[in-house]
Design a protein around this motif. Structure first.
Motif, mmCIF file in Angstrom:
data_model
loop_
_atom_site.group_PDB
_atom_site.id
_atom_site.type_symbol
_atom_site.label_atom_id
_atom_site.label_comp_id
_atom_site.label_asym_id
_atom_site.label_seq_id
_atom_site.Cartn_x
_atom_site.Cartn_y
_atom_site.Cartn_z
ATOM 1 N N PRO A 141 -34.812 94.384 3.876
ATOM 2 C CA PRO A 141 -34.534 92.949 3.934
ATOM 3 C C PRO A 141 -35.359 92.123 2.965
ATOM 4 C CG PRO A 141 -35.998 93.551 5.722
ATOM 5 C CD PRO A 141 -35.688 94.827 4.993
ATOM 6 N N GLY A 142 -36.408 92.701 2.317
ATOM 7 C CA GLY A 142 -37.363 91.917 1.547
ATOM 8 C C GLY A 142 -36.759 91.041 0.462
ATOM 9 N N GLY A 143 -35.828 91.603 -0.300
ATOM 10 C CA GLY A 143 -35.250 90.840 -1.407
ATOM 11 C C GLY A 143 -34.521 89.598 -0.918
ATOM 12 N N LEU A 144 -33.849 89.730 0.211
ATOM 13 C CA LEU A 144 -33.112 88.571 0.750
ATOM 14 C C LEU A 144 -34.075 87.549 1.354
ATOM 15 C CD1 LEU A 144 -30.165 87.581 1.092
ATOM 16 C CD2 LEU A 144 -30.329 88.377 3.459
ATOM 17 N N GLU A 145 -35.139 88.048 1.955
ATOM 18 C CA GLU A 145 -36.163 87.130 2.481
ATOM 19 C C GLU A 145 -36.772 86.306 1.343
ATOM 20 O OE1 GLU A 145 -37.445 89.815 6.387
ATOM 21 O OE2 GLU A 145 -38.504 90.077 4.498
ATOM 22 N N ASP A 146 -36.998 86.948 0.210
ATOM 23 C CA ASP A 146 -37.520 86.218 -0.955
ATOM 24 C C ASP A 146 -36.563 85.095 -1.363
ATOM 25 O OD1 ASP A 146 -39.762 87.807 -1.147
ATOM 26 O OD2 ASP A 146 -38.932 89.120 -2.701
ATOM 27 N N VAL A 147 -35.273 85.396 -1.422
ATOM 28 C CA VAL A 147 -34.289 84.372 -1.793
ATOM 29 C C VAL A 147 -34.276 83.266 -0.742
ATOM 30 C CG1 VAL A 147 -31.830 83.898 -2.148
ATOM 31 C CG2 VAL A 147 -32.858 85.971 -3.129
ATOM 32 N N ALA A 148 -34.273 83.657 0.519
ATOM 33 C CA ALA A 148 -34.189 82.678 1.609
ATOM 34 C C ALA A 148 -35.398 81.755 1.633
ATOM 35 C CB ALA A 148 -34.046 83.406 2.949
ATOM 36 N N HIS A 149 -36.553 82.313 1.388
ATOM 37 C CA HIS A 149 -37.779 81.528 1.567
ATOM 38 C C HIS A 149 -38.256 80.864 0.285
ATOM 39 C CE1 HIS A 149 -38.391 84.564 5.054
ATOM 40 N NE2 HIS A 149 -37.624 83.561 5.412
ATOM 41 N N LYS A 150 -37.754 81.306 -0.865
ATOM 42 C CA LYS A 150 -38.247 80.737 -2.134
ATOM 43 C C LYS A 150 -37.142 80.077 -2.966
ATOM 44 C CE LYS A 150 -42.149 83.872 -2.084
ATOM 45 N NZ LYS A 150 -42.718 85.153 -2.551
ATOM 46 N N VAL A 151 -36.037 80.774 -3.132
ATOM 47 C CA VAL A 151 -35.002 80.214 -4.015
ATOM 48 C C VAL A 151 -34.198 79.124 -3.306
ATOM 49 C CG1 VAL A 151 -33.014 80.737 -5.486
ATOM 50 C CG2 VAL A 151 -34.860 82.423 -5.238
ATOM 51 N N ILE A 152 -33.809 79.371 -2.079
ATOM 52 C CA ILE A 152 -32.988 78.389 -1.342
ATOM 53 C C ILE A 152 -33.704 77.039 -1.224
ATOM 54 C CG2 ILE A 152 -31.876 77.875 0.889
ATOM 55 C CD1 ILE A 152 -30.319 80.054 -0.382
ATOM 56 N N PRO A 153 -34.987 77.002 -0.826
ATOM 57 C CA PRO A 153 -35.657 75.694 -0.770
ATOM 58 C C PRO A 153 -35.664 74.981 -2.126
ATOM 59 C CG PRO A 153 -36.919 77.332 0.439
ATOM 60 C CD PRO A 153 -35.835 78.080 -0.270
ATOM 61 N N GLU A 154 -35.805 75.733 -3.206
ATOM 62 C CA GLU A 154 -35.787 75.124 -4.539
ATOM 63 C C GLU A 154 -34.411 74.505 -4.815
ATOM 64 O OE1 GLU A 154 -38.124 74.499 -6.630
ATOM 65 O OE2 GLU A 154 -36.811 73.799 -8.263
ATOM 66 N N LEU A 155 -33.363 75.227 -4.452
ATOM 67 C CA LEU A 155 -32.003 74.687 -4.635
ATOM 68 C C LEU A 155 -31.808 73.439 -3.777
ATOM 69 C CD1 LEU A 155 -29.984 78.052 -4.462
ATOM 70 C CD2 LEU A 155 -30.436 76.694 -6.525
ATOM 71 N N GLN A 156 -32.331 73.489 -2.565
ATOM 72 C CA GLN A 156 -32.203 72.330 -1.656
ATOM 73 C C GLN A 156 -32.934 71.114 -2.234
ATOM 74 O OE1 GLN A 156 -33.675 74.379 1.828
ATOM 75 N NE2 GLN A 156 -31.607 74.642 2.686
ATOM 76 N N ARG A 157 -34.120 71.329 -2.777
ATOM 77 C CA ARG A 157 -34.862 70.222 -3.402
ATOM 78 C C ARG A 157 -34.050 69.582 -4.527
ATOM 79 N NH1 ARG A 157 -39.581 73.094 -2.040
ATOM 80 N NH2 ARG A 157 -39.407 74.534 -3.795
ATOM 81 N N ARG A 158 -33.309 70.430 -5.225
ATOM 82 C CA ARG A 158 -32.495 69.924 -6.340
ATOM 83 C C ARG A 158 -31.157 69.346 -5.875
ATOM 84 N NH1 ARG A 158 -33.338 74.344 -11.298
ATOM 85 N NH2 ARG A 158 -35.559 74.742 -10.911
ATOM 86 N N GLY A 159 -30.916 69.397 -4.575
ATOM 87 C CA GLY A 159 -29.646 68.874 -4.051
ATOM 88 C C GLY A 159 -28.457 69.776 -4.342
ATOM 89 N N LEU A 160 -28.742 71.032 -4.691
ATOM 90 C CA LEU A 160 -27.658 71.941 -5.090
ATOM 91 C C LEU A 160 -27.135 72.783 -3.931
ATOM 92 C CD1 LEU A 160 -29.211 73.189 -8.447
ATOM 93 C CD2 LEU A 160 -27.140 71.774 -8.199
ATOM 94 N N PHE A 161 -27.823 72.755 -2.802
ATOM 95 C CA PHE A 161 -27.406 73.594 -1.678
ATOM 96 C C PHE A 161 -27.684 72.877 -0.370
ATOM 97 C CE2 PHE A 161 -27.800 77.410 1.157
ATOM 98 C CZ PHE A 161 -26.482 77.830 1.023
ATOM 99 N N ARG A 162 -26.838 73.118 0.625
ATOM 100 C CA ARG A 162 -26.943 72.457 1.931
ATOM 101 C C ARG A 162 -28.282 72.737 2.611
ATOM 102 N NH1 ARG A 162 -23.620 76.875 2.981
ATOM 103 N NH2 ARG A 162 -21.695 75.678 2.818
ATOM 104 N N ARG A 163 -28.740 71.743 3.406
ATOM 105 C CA ARG A 163 -29.908 71.972 4.253
ATOM 106 C C ARG A 163 -29.496 72.415 5.650
ATOM 107 N NH1 ARG A 163 -34.841 70.065 2.242
ATOM 108 N NH2 ARG A 163 -34.592 68.937 0.287
ATOM 109 N N ASP A 164 -28.249 72.130 5.991
ATOM 110 C CA ASP A 164 -27.742 72.646 7.264
ATOM 111 C C ASP A 164 -26.229 72.803 7.159
ATOM 112 O OD1 ASP A 164 -27.685 73.630 9.788
ATOM 113 O OD2 ASP A 164 -28.430 71.817 10.772
ATOM 114 N N TYR A 165 -25.680 73.618 8.043
ATOM 115 C CA TYR A 165 -24.223 73.724 8.097
ATOM 116 C C TYR A 165 -23.652 72.407 8.605
ATOM 117 C CZ TYR A 165 -24.909 78.813 7.742
ATOM 118 O OH TYR A 165 -25.263 80.081 7.350
#
Lengths: 466, 466
Positions: free
Chosen positions: A406-430
């Protein structure tokens, strides 16, 4: 980071993300890495954890590939490929331990019956409250054919004609019942309205299927139809019928051309281009620094045996057995494949030529990304690439491929997704509850109900009351 | 009642119990009853609750029937029959919310491919930690044939030949891998032992299937094989291949004869009679008094419309359309069915004659039990019947059919099971974790591993070291 900035359907365009799950990860040597459970392919707790990580990160969907044959032979005995859950049973179980994330599963049109596929995906859509997606593929491997009474896989053109008809039957069966056909009126004893039932009665080149389906119309009306073909026939079928396309693109420019081509084709078939979401694969290795990401990646690369890398390459090129070729010589000239991998073959041959790689080097090169665009770097660097593709007409979102689970996905979830959210490129919630709602896809009207309404309208125009 | 008297495998013989689940219950009018959720067939929360009730009561297994066609027509539109979960997806989801109870699911050999069935049940066995069972049936309804490219259902003899070969292929594929084939040795890079792989390479009258399966050998070695055929061909197949038989028997005497016949046939095929468990259906309505039970039952009976009862009767008799016959005249003479219902047809014709029933009366009579032995009474009265059958050579256990869900099953769980436990006839807790362990069935050795060991032994006898 936890402030609620709920996206509405009229909010800014945001990218769609799929978590592409291979048991131990996308890197061919992932299973040998100390952080990876080598038996992940048959460990439900592992999949449950991974699904819940993806859901907590608000991924649109999981995406699970499939093959209807085991991999055998010397190199295959050194790969984590032959002992996985069958994906429909797996995601059915995952539907019970997740709430919102989509569940896209591969099922081949070459060696299935459309009634079974229509029924199982409709059932999954009901089980999951509207989260099912069907990745419609054709089978190109002889090993698969041999498990279903054939000596050879079906040829490319025939396979796609069969796939087209298979899609017609499945989607027709999904419309067997009006959304409100099942009235279940205890007082009168009426369980369904007979005029809410539509018998498909399909008779075609490959299939004769009467119907109706023995499942009510599902929450999404129809599960989402996904495809991954990039050949001429594959693009045509996708432009006609797919709602999501998964594709391997080597560069921004290539992805832009593919995106433009597929959307134009869809328009040519009278479709709204927004009704077709294009999600290229993105292989990523995330580090806190670029150097750390490179080190992580190299730890996987160091575990690749040359014969295993070359075997994977042979599969990527279209099920070639390359075991007889010298490892330290260039990629031999290969016949144009009859399989579904023509575009991948062209791409990899070009890469080998451009970088002057030996067979072993090319095999090692594709051991992680398998021909998908790869970014090894920080969350910010990864987000830069995704943003560029997303904003420059190359993608509506991405299927995210990680080296290990699961490590690679945890990295994306905990590091890349928040960065996308900060940029307004990805949802913060469904904001929705179904896969269609996540992806911004319309719920399809029932073709038969629509006909009936049309007929009524038409009759009204003639001044009759019906 | 809560004292722990754990049964060991060497304890006294105890009965096996299956919870036979139809969405709203076994009574044809159950869905109209105020206590029953009419949409149960597509309500996962309902099934989850029912499964957890059965598990808390220590049932050996759930048992889910199937049909690969919707029921249509006037009477069918008044029955809860055409909008159910597909059972393999359903129990896969249930596997994630239960821990110990078995999961027996029906899948037809007439319109499936053995590779898919072998794979899905092996996958379910892994998902559930060894709780999968396959109810192997043949399909006798024209409506099913029409969904799979045929005009007519396959004739009885042919269908059973196909089923026999289908079983050979499926069980052969389940032995594709030695139990310890997947070594997953990170240091050496060996994922599986090549000599732990066995290619089936089946070529028969109906199927050509190479294998191997792309799932490791499952926790039970092989999922439990269940059958329900009572015809001559059905009994032969069951005696050769079944590990559990589900059967409808109208009386203790008939059940004893069936039990004796099937066990003898199994012995005739060289099998240990203990390797075949016979579990007749038992329809029960539980009351605190006999009068209360009768009232409960009559509340369901009062909801049966004559045309619905007669339609159910037609199906029980072998897919006859009886809608044209007068309701207040005796059962008409019907041709001997070509379907799988010959024994049921004989049984019901006899009943109609003995009790001098009109068509409508006969339809109403079978609306609850559908030809299974029925007890409407107190927990103690029900336990008396079950004990008699169990102790007098008629059954190894029972498939329990209740008029409505979840209420009918809750009655059994909370009233009948404790009575059986007081009598020492049923477990107070699970002692094993797999369905085989619950049922007292051996874990089968891998046929290929066994061969290999045999070969090695043989070679040793010749004084060679291998």
């Amino acid at each position: 980071m936890s402030t609620d900035s709920r996206q509405t359907s009229t909010g800014p365009r945001q990218m769609k993300l799929g978590a592409f799950l291979m048991a131990t990860g996308h890197h061919v040597a992932a299973w040998r890495h100390p952080d990876v459970p080598a038996n992940a392919g048959l460990d439900f707790k592992h999949y449950k954890h991974v699904a819940q990580v993806a859901e907590a990160a608000k991924f649109d969907t999981l995406f699970i590939a499939d093959s209807v044959a085991a991999a055998t032979g010397d190199a295959a005995s050194r790969m984590a490929r032959s002992d996985h859950f069958e994906p429909l049973t797996l995601v059915s179980a995952l539907s019970a331990v997740t709430e919102r994330i989509g569940l896209i599963v591969t099922a081949t049109t070459s060696y299935n019956e459309p009634f079974h596929i229509a029924r199982k995906f409709a059932s999954l859509d009901h089980l999951s409250g509207g989260r099912a997606g069907w990745n419609l593929v054709t089978s190109d491997a002889a090993a698969e054919a041999l498990n279903f009474g054939r000596d050879e896989h079906i040829d490319h053109a025939e396979r796609y004609r069969r796939a087209r008809e298979f899609h017609q039957v499945v989607t027709g069966l999904w419309d067997s019942w009006d959304d409100d056909a099942f009235v279940r009126d205890k007082a009168s004893g009426a369980y369904y309205r007979p005029d809410g039932l539509h018998v498909l009665d399909h008779q075609g080149e490959h299939f004769k299927v009467k119907g109706p389906l023995n499942v009510a119309r599902s929450p999404q009306g129809q599960p989402v139809v996904v495809q991954a073909g990039s050949s001429e026939a594959g693009r045509t079928l996708a432009a006609q019928t797919a709602e999501v396309v998964f594709t391997a693109q080597p560069s921004l420019a290539a992805a832009q051309a593919f995106y433009q081509d597929l959307k134009s084709r869809a328009v040519g078939f009278g479709r709204d281009p927004e009704s077709l979401k294009i999600m290229p694969g993105m292989f990523v290795v995330v580090g806190d620094s670029e150097a750390q990401a490179r080190d992580k990646f190299e730890a996987f690369q160091a575990l690749v045996e040359p014969r295993v890398g070359v075997a994977l390459l042979g599969r990527m090129l279209g099920n070639f057995d390359l075991s007889g070729y010298p490892l330290d010589e260039p990629l031999p000239a290969l016949p144009l494949t009859q399989s579904g991998q023509q575009s991948r073959q062209a791409l990899l041959s070009q890469l080998a030529q451009d970088e002057n790689l030996t067979l072993a080097q090319l095999g090692r090169k594709i051991a992680g990304g398998r021909g998908h665009f790869s970014v090894v770097g920080t969350a910010s660097q990864i987000a830069d690439h995704w943003q560029a593709w997303f904003e420059q007409g190359a993608a509506d979102g991405f299927n995210v491929l990680v080296p290990h689970l699961p490590g690679g996905l945890e990295d994306v979830a905990h590091k890349v997704i928040p960065e996308l959210q900060r940029r307004g490129l990805f949802r913060r919630d469904y904001t929705g509850s179904t896969l269609r709602e996540h992806l911004g896809l319309q719920r399809p009207a029932n073709r038969f109900s629509a006909q009936r309404e049309h007929r009524v309208t038409h009759t009204d125009e003639e001044g009759l009351k019906v």
